[in-house]
Design an enzyme around this catalytic site. Structure first.
Site, PDB file in Angstrom:
ATOM      1  N   SER A   1      32.932  40.382  41.943  1.00 28.80           N
ATOM      2  CA  SER A   1      33.305  41.700  41.423  1.00 28.80           C
ATOM      3  C   SER A   1      32.143  42.681  41.568  1.00 28.80           C
ATOM      4  O   SER A   1      31.686  42.928  42.684  1.00 28.80           O
ATOM      5  CB  SER A   1      33.770  41.547  39.966  1.00 28.80           C
ATOM      6  OG  SER A   1      34.398  42.715  39.503  1.00 28.80           O
TER       7      SER A   1
ATOM      8  N   ASP B   1      44.924  40.503  43.609  1.00 25.41           N
ATOM      9  CA  ASP B   1      43.796  41.150  42.940  1.00 25.41           C
ATOM     10  C   ASP B   1      43.643  42.569  43.483  1.00 25.41           C
ATOM     11  O   ASP B   1      43.504  42.771  44.691  1.00 25.41           O
ATOM     12  CB  ASP B   1      42.527  40.335  43.183  1.00 25.41           C
ATOM     13  CG  ASP B   1      41.310  40.863  42.445  1.00 25.41           C
ATOM     14  OD1 ASP B   1      41.464  41.802  41.628  1.00 25.41           O
ATOM     15  OD2 ASP B   1      40.209  40.336  42.679  1.00 25.41           O
TER      16      ASP B   1
ATOM     17  N   HIS C   1      41.918  38.262  39.207  1.00 25.33           N
ATOM     18  CA  HIS C   1      40.547  38.683  39.481  1.00 25.33           C
ATOM     19  C   HIS C   1      39.505  37.647  39.060  1.00 25.33           C
ATOM     20  O   HIS C   1      38.341  37.756  39.421  1.00 25.33           O
ATOM     21  CB  HIS C   1      40.281  40.021  38.777  1.00 25.33           C
ATOM     22  CG  HIS C   1      38.972  40.649  39.124  1.00 25.33           C
ATOM     23  ND1 HIS C   1      38.620  40.983  40.418  1.00 25.33           N
ATOM     24  CD2 HIS C   1      37.899  40.985  38.350  1.00 25.33           C
ATOM     25  CE1 HIS C   1      37.411  41.526  40.427  1.00 25.33           C
ATOM     26  NE2 HIS C   1      36.943  41.521  39.192  1.00 25.33           N
TER      27      HIS C   1
END
Length: 398
Positions: A225, A283, A327
């Site tokens: 991320s 995602d 995610h």
């Protein structure tokens, strides 16, 4: 491991992605676990004066997060902790603090580490591997890192792309303002960020490269991320400014777009850099910021699809729960372990990876597997009973 150069992208992973090669699955999970360690060690206890730091020292990090035994063992030594500051992007009068610390270092957070393979690791892996792992945003807390995440403007990455005489090149690649600031900012009021995260990591990697210059050497950068975005910038930076002819490989999981098309082409032109983005189809993060505001994708892409896993609660209602699962880094590694390719409908765990890990930080597994949700917690929230029977927070940070 004789084929480490192939797994690190020396041949651009030709023929290894569709279907996903068995050894490459293990390789990706190995580095994904390094990134996961930055989450598992992070102190997000608001009552702790060390909130925002690592709960564990460099010497005990891997053993404390479950990477010290059996198949999960990491034969590395952590040589440096990395710290970043977000303060440069906060407007005057905006009082949002990172976590709850009131000390003068409250704008600095632990954001990753540098590690190097031990001699035993070298014998097993076939080279001296230097690893840089970057932490993503901690979603359960209100952190100044969220301010960085939403700074969508593109700025010239002049600190990464400069000539030997420190003059700016023409047509400098542009990158996400927030990611770049987090990577390059200093805070003279904090003992942890008198130098930027960039300077900290480049200095350490350069030292390790010089120490082991006569050995077979690899440099691997990984993160998830926000950490994947920093991974991309950092890998380009290391390849361009530190590594020489040594191969630099980046494995960014769930990576947002980091910069413009010039960044993409500049990265692809670096002879010693390979980037493999791992993206989960449901995602939304890897698709943002969207192309229409000037962003492009850096590196090759491996697509997985968590909707195909029969172990996950994909049919459960609730859009936020669905997006959170899509995610999650442990879900990503679960998919790497079992994906059968983008065109295949089935899912089969090729790698024997414990499905209980999916529920470390979320409610992701179907109830039939009887795994508690969000089970990765510090025992008693760090409270320890003293000999007299009273309880006290054993507060440490690194």
């Amino acid at each position: 491991m004789e084929n480490w150069k192939v797994l690190s992208g020396d041949q651009e992973w030709e023929g290894l992605l569709e279907p996903l090669d068995y050894d490459l699955r293990r390789y990706l999970i190995h580095y994904g676990e390094m990134a996961e360690a930055t989450y598992d060690a992070f102190n997000n206890n608001r009552t702790s004066k060390y909130a925002g730091f690592s709960r564990y020292s460099k010497d005990e990090l891997f053993s404390k997060v479950g990477l010290g035994k059996g198949k999960a063992e990491k034969k590395y030594t952590v040589t440096k902790f990395l710290y970043a500051t977000s303060s440069s992007l906060v407007p005057d009068g905006f009082l949002l603090k990172s976590l709850s610390r009131e000390d003068k270092n409250s704008e600095s957070n632990w954001i990753g580490f540098v590690a190097v393979a031990t001699d035993e690791g070298v014998r097993e892996m076939g080279r001296r591997d230097i690893v840089v792992a970057w932490r993503g945003t901690i979603e359960s807390i209100l952190s100044m890192e969220w301010v960085n995440d939403i700074q969508l403007g593109l700025v010239e990455a002049t600190k990464i792309f400069k000539t030997g005489d420190d003059h700016k090149e023409k047509d400098v690649p542009k990158v996400h303002q927030g990611f770049y600031s987090l990577y390059t900012s200093i805070d003279s009021g904090s003992i942890y960020n008198k130098t930027s995260a960039r300077d900290q990591v480049l200095e350490e990697v350069k030292k390790l490269v010089n120490t082991y210059e006569n050995e077979e050497l690899s440099i691997t950068v990984t993160g998830h991320s926000l950490g994947a975005a920093i991974t991309t910038l950092n890998a380009i930076d290391i390849a361009r400014n530190v590594a020489g002819n040594h191969l630099v490989t980046a494995f960014p999981f769930a990576c947002p777009r980091v910069g413009n098309s010039k960044l993409r082409t500049t990265a692809s032109d670096l002879h010693n850099l390979r980037v493999l983005r791992i993206e989960n189809i449901p995602d939304v993060v890897p698709d943002h910021p969207i192309n229409i505001v000037g962003y492009d994708v850096v590196g090759k892409v491996l697509k997985v699809d968590s909707q195909k896993s029969p172990y996950l609660k994909n049919g459960q209602p609730g859009i936020m729960s669905f997006l959170s699962r899509a995610h999650n880094l442990e879900v990503y590694m679960h998919m790497v372990a079992g994906t059968q390719g983008s065109k295949a409908l089935e899912f089969k765990l090729v790698i024997e990876r414990d499905i209980a890990l999916v529920n470390k930080g979320l409610d992701g597994l179907k109830e039939e597997y009887s795994v508690p949700t969000s089970w990765w917690v510090q025992a008693n929230q760090g409270m320890v009973q003293l000999p007299n029977g009273s309880w006290q927070l054993m507060d440490v940070g690194y």
